[in-house]
Motif scaffolding. Structure first.
Motif, PDB file in Angstrom:
ATOM      1  N   MET A   1       0.833  -1.177   0.000  1.00 55.35           N
ATOM      2  CA  MET A   1       0.000   0.000   0.000  1.00 55.35           C
ATOM      3  C   MET A   1       0.879   1.242   0.000  1.00 55.35           C
ATOM      4  O   MET A   1       1.455   1.578   1.003  1.00 55.35           O
ATOM      5  N   THR A   2       0.982   1.879  -1.132  1.00 54.06           N
ATOM      6  CA  THR A   2       1.764   3.102  -1.182  1.00 54.06           C
ATOM      7  C   THR A   2       0.959   4.245  -0.588  1.00 54.06           C
ATOM      8  O   THR A   2      -0.229   4.364  -0.818  1.00 54.06           O
ATOM      9  N   GLY A   3       1.675   5.072   0.163  1.00 57.19           N
ATOM     10  CA  GLY A   3       1.018   6.215   0.759  1.00 57.19           C
ATOM     11  C   GLY A   3       0.235   5.927   2.027  1.00 57.19           C
ATOM     12  O   GLY A   3      -0.390   6.801   2.579  1.00 57.19           O
ATOM     13  N   ARG A   4       0.259   4.691   2.494  1.00 57.09           N
ATOM     14  CA  ARG A   4      -0.452   4.331   3.728  1.00 57.09           C
ATOM     15  C   ARG A   4       0.499   3.556   4.635  1.00 57.09           C
ATOM     16  O   ARG A   4       1.345   2.809   4.166  1.00 57.09           O
ATOM     17  N   GLU A   5       0.340   3.758   5.924  1.00 58.17           N
ATOM     18  CA  GLU A   5       1.126   3.042   6.922  1.00 58.17           C
ATOM     19  C   GLU A   5       0.172   2.220   7.777  1.00 58.17           C
ATOM     20  O   GLU A   5      -0.859   2.716   8.221  1.00 58.17           O
ATOM     21  N   ARG A   6       0.516   0.979   7.985  1.00 55.16           N
ATOM     22  CA  ARG A   6      -0.330   0.106   8.796  1.00 55.16           C
ATOM     23  C   ARG A   6      -0.101   0.404  10.269  1.00 55.16           C
ATOM     24  O   ARG A   6       1.038   0.472  10.720  1.00 55.16           O
ATOM     25  N   THR A 100      -5.089   1.504   8.936  1.00 57.17           N
ATOM     26  CA  THR A 100      -3.980   2.210   8.306  1.00 57.17           C
ATOM     27  C   THR A 100      -4.161   3.707   8.469  1.00 57.17           C
ATOM     28  O   THR A 100      -5.242   4.180   8.804  1.00 57.17           O
ATOM     29  N   LYS A 101      -3.086   4.427   8.239  1.00 57.98           N
ATOM     30  CA  LYS A 101      -3.151   5.888   8.252  1.00 57.98           C
ATOM     31  C   LYS A 101      -2.306   6.394   7.086  1.00 57.98           C
ATOM     32  O   LYS A 101      -1.357   5.739   6.661  1.00 57.98           O
ATOM     33  N   PRO A 102      -2.663   7.557   6.548  1.00 58.68           N
ATOM     34  CA  PRO A 102      -1.887   8.085   5.421  1.00 58.68           C
ATOM     35  C   PRO A 102      -0.503   8.540   5.864  1.00 58.68           C
ATOM     36  O   PRO A 102      -0.316   9.005   6.983  1.00 58.68           O
ATOM     37  N   ILE A 103       0.461   8.373   4.968  1.00 59.26           N
ATOM     38  CA  ILE A 103       1.820   8.853   5.222  1.00 59.26           C
ATOM     39  C   ILE A 103       1.920  10.250   4.645  1.00 59.26           C
ATOM     40  O   ILE A 103       1.514  10.489   3.509  1.00 59.26           O
ATOM     41  N   LYS A 104       2.448  11.165   5.416  1.00 59.12           N
ATOM     42  CA  LYS A 104       2.615  12.530   4.935  1.00 59.12           C
ATOM     43  C   LYS A 104       3.651  12.525   3.820  1.00 59.12           C
ATOM     44  O   LYS A 104       4.778  12.079   4.006  1.00 59.12           O
ATOM     45  N   GLN A 105       3.245  12.996   2.667  1.00 60.82           N
ATOM     46  CA  GLN A 105       4.146  13.045   1.517  1.00 60.82           C
ATOM     47  C   GLN A 105       4.830  14.407   1.476  1.00 60.82           C
ATOM     48  O   GLN A 105       4.180  15.432   1.591  1.00 60.82           O
TER      49      GLN A 105
END
Length: 128
Positions: A1-6, A100-105
């Motif tokens: 899952m790109t852009g998401r962190e478990r 999951t939560k979004p990863i800050k890009q």
């Protein structure tokens, strides 16, 4: 899952992990992966000693994915980061499926852009 962190550890466990991996901590405990199968006692499943907050989180996610792909986690076992002091298990940070939560890009920039930003200028000002 790109852009998401478990998310596998709750806020309390994340805070505890952060404090345990603090480089300024003098008497650091040993952190290793442990597993509890069907209510039995916790056993070390990987003798590799964990270091660093981000590395611990990433390695925990990889272990969970491995056991989840085998169909073992979370139905038949619990996986966690064991905290050992004097070769004795004192606590376990148990992995839970918290979504999951979004990863800050961060926006990719050139070195020139970074230097100009420090000067309070932009490329447009230089080119125009």
């Amino acid at each position: 899952m790109t852009g998401r962190e478990r998310r596998l550890l709750d806020r309390e466990d994340l805070n505890k992990l952060y404090k345990l991996t603090n480089p300024k901590l003098h008497e650091k405990p040993t952190l290793q992966f442990v597993m509890n199968s069907n209510g039995h006692s916790w056993k070390v499943i990987d003798s590799h000693i964990l270091r660093g907050y981000r590395a611990c989180k990433g390695s925990l996610e990889a272990k969970v994915q491995m056991y989840e792909a085998r169909g073992i986690w979370p139905q038949n076992c619990q996986i966690g980061i064991g905290i050992f002091r004097s070769d004795e298990l004192v606590d376990v940070l148990i992995a839970k499926d918290l979504g999951t939560k979004p990863i800050k890009q961060s926006r990719q920039t050139l070195a020139l852009d970074d230097a100009l930003e420090a000067l309070g200028r932009t490329r447009q000002e230089l080119l125009g």
